[in-house]
Design a protein around this motif. Structure first.
Motif, short mmCIF file in Angstrom:
data_model
loop_
_atom_site.label_atom_id
_atom_site.label_comp_id
_atom_site.label_asym_id
_atom_site.label_seq_id
_atom_site.Cartn_x
_atom_site.Cartn_y
_atom_site.Cartn_z
N ASP A 1 0.84 -1.20 0.00
CA ASP A 1 0.00 0.00 0.00
C ASP A 1 0.88 1.25 0.00
O ASP A 1 2.01 1.23 0.46
CB ASP A 1 -0.90 0.03 1.24
N GLY A 2 0.34 2.34 -0.51
CA GLY A 2 1.03 3.62 -0.46
C GLY A 2 1.91 3.92 -1.66
O GLY A 2 2.53 4.98 -1.71
N LEU A 3 2.02 3.01 -2.62
CA LEU A 3 2.85 3.28 -3.79
C LEU A 3 2.09 4.05 -4.87
O LEU A 3 2.70 4.56 -5.81
CB LEU A 3 3.38 1.97 -4.39
N ASP A 4 0.78 4.13 -4.75
CA ASP A 4 -0.04 4.84 -5.74
C ASP A 4 0.19 4.32 -7.16
O ASP A 4 0.39 5.09 -8.10
CB ASP A 4 0.21 6.35 -5.70
N LEU A 5 0.16 3.00 -7.30
CA LEU A 5 0.37 2.38 -8.60
C LEU A 5 -0.96 2.19 -9.32
O LEU A 5 -1.97 1.87 -8.70
CB LEU A 5 1.04 1.01 -8.45
N GLY A 6 -0.94 2.36 -10.63
CA GLY A 6 -2.09 2.02 -11.44
C GLY A 6 -1.89 0.63 -12.01
O GLY A 6 -0.78 0.25 -12.35
N GLU A 7 -2.97 -0.12 -12.11
CA GLU A 7 -2.87 -1.47 -12.69
C GLU A 7 -3.03 -1.33 -14.20
O GLU A 7 -4.12 -1.14 -14.72
CB GLU A 7 -3.91 -2.41 -12.10
N PHE A 8 -1.90 -1.43 -14.90
CA PHE A 8 -1.87 -1.27 -16.35
C PHE A 8 -2.51 -2.48 -17.03
O PHE A 8 -3.19 -2.35 -18.04
CB PHE A 8 -0.42 -1.10 -16.80
N ASP A 9 -2.27 -3.65 -16.49
CA ASP A 9 -2.82 -4.91 -16.98
C ASP A 9 -2.86 -5.83 -15.76
O ASP A 9 -2.31 -5.49 -14.70
CB ASP A 9 -1.91 -5.49 -18.07
N ARG A 10 -3.46 -6.97 -15.88
CA ARG A 10 -3.54 -7.88 -14.74
C ARG A 10 -2.13 -8.22 -14.24
O ARG A 10 -1.30 -8.75 -14.99
CB ARG A 10 -4.27 -9.16 -15.15
N GLY A 11 -1.85 -7.85 -13.01
CA GLY A 11 -0.55 -8.12 -12.39
C GLY A 11 0.56 -7.18 -12.82
O GLY A 11 1.71 -7.38 -12.44
#
Length: 120
Positions: free
Chosen positions: A91-101
């Motif tokens: 948590d806290g990385l503010d990542l977007g899921e570009f594709d599954r995984g």
């Protein structure tokens, strides 16, 4: 500038490259003897695969927010980074899921550390 992609060694020089069957496309940004201009600051020469002494793929790995990433692009003072750690990401990385995984983000250059080239 961070590199990501194929490279080839030809006549003791390294070039950005693109394999094409039994040929390799070599690219340079500068006018070079034997290379054809194909765009602004883009020159091409196609050589037989056997004339290339090395052909591989280069990526750049790094650390951002104390986690492992690969740099996949850049724009201005930002890197586009892709998470390489265990899933799910912390948590806290503010990542977007570009594709599954596949999780990506834009990271400020000055927040990224430990850049290292990986050649395969």
């Amino acid at each position: 500038m961070v590199r990501d992609g194929y490279y080839a060694r030809w006549r003791d020089q390294e070039f950005d490259a693109s394999p094409d069957g039994d040929r390799v496309r070599l690219y340079t940004k500068e006018p070079t003897a034997g290379f054809e201009q194909i765009g602004a600051q883009r020159y091409l020469r196609v050589v037989p695969r056997g004339d290339v002494s090395e052909l591989g793929y280069l990526t750049v790995r790094c650390r951002w927010r104390d986690q492992p990433f690969q740099i996949i692009g850049e724009h201005g003072s930002w890197y586009r980074v892709e998470y390489l750690g265990e899933l799910p990401p912390p948590d806290g990385l503010d990542l977007g899921e570009f594709d599954r995984g596949v999780h990506q983000a834009w990271a400020k250059r000055d927040e990224v550390s430990e850049l290292s080239e990986q050649r395969t």
